[in-house]
Design a protein around this motif. Structure first.
Motif, mmCIF file in Angstrom:
data_model
loop_
_atom_site.group_PDB
_atom_site.id
_atom_site.type_symbol
_atom_site.label_atom_id
_atom_site.label_comp_id
_atom_site.label_asym_id
_atom_site.label_seq_id
_atom_site.Cartn_x
_atom_site.Cartn_y
_atom_site.Cartn_z
ATOM 1 N N LYS A 99 0.864 -1.186 0.000
ATOM 2 C CA LYS A 99 0.000 0.000 0.000
ATOM 3 C C LYS A 99 0.892 1.223 0.000
ATOM 4 O O LYS A 99 1.849 1.290 0.774
ATOM 5 C CB LYS A 99 -0.890 -0.006 1.239
ATOM 6 N N ALA A 100 0.610 2.169 -0.896
ATOM 7 C CA ALA A 100 1.474 3.349 -1.031
ATOM 8 C C ALA A 100 0.628 4.613 -0.951
ATOM 9 O O ALA A 100 -0.554 4.595 -1.294
ATOM 10 C CB ALA A 100 2.209 3.294 -2.361
ATOM 11 N N LYS A 101 1.274 5.715 -0.513
ATOM 12 C CA LYS A 101 0.567 7.006 -0.570
ATOM 13 C C LYS A 101 0.751 7.626 -1.955
ATOM 14 O O LYS A 101 -0.150 8.251 -2.488
ATOM 15 C CB LYS A 101 1.136 7.951 0.498
ATOM 16 N N VAL A 102 1.957 7.459 -2.505
ATOM 17 C CA VAL A 102 2.239 7.961 -3.856
ATOM 18 C C VAL A 102 2.809 6.802 -4.674
ATOM 19 O O VAL A 102 3.698 6.099 -4.198
ATOM 20 C CB VAL A 102 3.304 9.089 -3.841
ATOM 21 N N ARG A 235 -4.031 9.375 -11.925
ATOM 22 C CA ARG A 235 -5.313 9.052 -11.294
ATOM 23 C C ARG A 235 -5.054 8.997 -9.801
ATOM 24 O O ARG A 235 -4.174 8.261 -9.346
ATOM 25 C CB ARG A 235 -5.864 7.721 -11.796
ATOM 26 N N GLY A 236 -5.796 9.832 -9.059
ATOM 27 C CA GLY A 236 -5.554 9.904 -7.617
ATOM 28 C C GLY A 236 -4.106 10.264 -7.360
ATOM 29 O O GLY A 236 -3.579 11.236 -7.929
ATOM 30 N N THR A 237 -3.425 9.460 -6.558
ATOM 31 C CA THR A 237 -2.024 9.762 -6.219
ATOM 32 C C THR A 237 -1.061 8.845 -6.985
ATOM 33 O O THR A 237 -0.005 8.489 -6.489
ATOM 34 C CB THR A 237 -1.799 9.620 -4.701
ATOM 35 N N ARG A 291 -3.166 17.164 -1.324
ATOM 36 C CA ARG A 291 -1.890 17.837 -1.639
ATOM 37 C C ARG A 291 -1.077 17.036 -2.661
ATOM 38 O O ARG A 291 -0.467 17.605 -3.557
ATOM 39 C CB ARG A 291 -1.059 18.015 -0.365
ATOM 40 N N ILE A 292 -1.074 15.716 -2.488
ATOM 41 C CA ILE A 292 -0.310 14.893 -3.450
ATOM 42 C C ILE A 292 -0.948 15.021 -4.838
ATOM 43 O O ILE A 292 -0.260 15.176 -5.851
ATOM 44 C CB ILE A 292 -0.264 13.410 -3.017
ATOM 45 N N GLU A 293 -2.278 14.974 -4.873
ATOM 46 C CA GLU A 293 -2.973 15.068 -6.172
ATOM 47 C C GLU A 293 -2.638 16.388 -6.864
ATOM 48 O O GLU A 293 -2.391 16.421 -8.071
ATOM 49 C CB GLU A 293 -4.486 14.944 -5.973
#
Ligand SMILES: Cc1cc2nc3c(=O)[nH]c(=O)nc-3n(C[C@H](O)[C@H](O)[C@H](O)COP(=O)(O)OP(=O)(O)OC[C@H]3O[C@@H](n4cnc5c(N)ncnc54)[C@H](O)[C@@H]3O)c2cc1C
Length: 355
Positions: A99-102, A235-237, A291-293
């Motif tokens: 699972k990753a945030k980015v 798409r998303g992050t 913020r990442i998006e």
């Protein structure tokens, strides 16, 4: 088959030029996050052809990364969005789930990440390229110049890497496009020799004396400029960089260079959107995601015009060299003259800004 779940802030898929350069750029940014100092890495403009061995570049990038940040032999087989958090989930060939945030897909021409973003498949030209390296133990005495000779549908070129080593390539229409690219060095050497049999003895000798292990045949594929205009690169992050985003033919010799520009621009945008780092800001998941998006959206917006222009120019040069239609070749030439100043090297003067 292993199983288990892992959680990471940033996952970069792919350990080629782009993946390693992106990892390095993010580490440099992270050092700034940690030290909270204003480190600036300026990009420099050098207007010259310089040839590097790909393995040397990869090694140099790899050597500058912390050992624990690279995982070798990890094949991503699928990605999806976590239904509860919308962050990416990656499935590894050995059963591990990450699972990753980015998520940054630098996984090249057959990118799993590009496919999951819905980017169309790559186009191919009828041509292929055989590349090789020739070592001259007593020096080659060649000028440090890029030499390319166009002869009908064929191109033959060479450029010295240092005083002893010369890189050469032959590019021509290759009929057997449906079978896997051949790898047997003896066969590749014969194939290259057939194409240059009428060239000066010095050139033939260069190909004949090349290191068999350096010989490589590549089919020429590219992402069409229309895909770059209309394609969805985020798409998303999750986003893509390097060939996974903008694979182009080798006619301008820029694919690896723009992949490194992507790395700088991506890291800069992430840093600007999150000056305190992913964890340092201690913001909630919802705010972090937003913020990442924003950072990834800005990255894609900044890169599109640059890669689109290069992709157009590269495609036109490719058609000019390889198309069997006279009309297409004339049209390509006209468009190159009108929009790109003919054989202008202005694309090498691009500055992607500091890290
Ligand atoms: C004939 C030729 C000549 C060229 N000449 C030049 C030149 O002179 N100058 C220049 O700048 N560029 C040149 N290029 C282009 C340049 O080689 C590429 O643009 C560059 O290598 C792209 O780097 P990348 O990291 O994006 O992709 P790649 O180098 O393709 O790296 C992708 C990486 O991702 C890994 N990977 C793939 N799928 C997965 C997966 N599912 N899971 C995990 N890992 C995965 C691969 O193993 C690989 O390590 C040339 C290309 C060709 C074909």
């Amino acid at each position: 088959m292993r199983s288990g779940k892992e959680h990471h802030d940033v996952v970069i898929v792919g350990g080629g030029i782009c993946g390693l350069a992106t990892a390095l750029a993010l580490h440099r940014i992270q050092e700034v996050w940690h030290r909270k100092s204003a480190m600036q890495v300026k990009s420099t403009r050098i207007e010259e052809f310089r040839c590097l061995k790909r393995t040397d570049l990869i090694q140099a990038l790899f050597d500058n990364l912390p050992v624990d940040s690279v995982r070798l032999g990890c094949q991503i087989v699928a990605v999806e969005r976590d239904p509860s958090t919308s962050f990416p989930i990656l499935y590894v060939h050995d059963g591990i789930i990450i699972k990753a945030k980015v998520l940054i897909g630098c996984d090249g021409s057959n990118s799993v990440i590009s496919k999951s973003l819905g980017l169309g498949s790559l186009n191919s030209l009828p041509n292929c390229v055989i590349r090789g390296l020739t070592n001259y133990p007593n020096g080659h005495n060649l000028k440090s110049r890029f030499l390319r000779h166009l002869d009908g549908y064929m191109a033959f070129g060479r450029i010295p890497i240092d005083d002893n080593l010369v890189h050469w390539f032959v590019d021509w229409p290759y009929p057997n496009r449906d079978i896997d690219a051949p790898k047997d060095p003896k066969f590749l050497m014969e194939l290259a020799m057939q194409q240059i049999k009428d060239y000066p003895a010095e050139m033939i000798e260069m190909v004949k004396s090349s290191d068999p292990s350096s010989l490589n045949l590549t089919r020429i594929r590219y992402r069409s400029p229309w895909h770059l205009v209309f394609g969805n690169f985020r798409r998303g992050t999750m986003t893509v960089a390097g060939d996974a985003m903008h694979m182009m033919g080798p006619f301008l010799g820029q694919g690896g260079c723009v992949a490194m520009e992507d790395a700088v621009v991506l890291a800069r945008n992430l840093a600007q959107a999150m000056p305190m780092g992913l964890e340092g800001g201690r913001v909630g998941d919802g705010e972090l995601k937003k913020r990442i998006e924003t950072a990834l959206e800005n990255y894609v917006r900044e890169r599109k015009p640059r890669v689109l222009k290069l992709a157009m120019q590269s495609m036109l040069v490719g058609i000019l060299i390889s198309s069997s239609s006279k009309i297409k070749r004339l049209l390509s030439l006209a468009l190159l003259l009108v929009f790109f100043g003919g054989a202008s090297l202005s694309y090498t003067r691009y500055d992607c800004g500091p890290l």
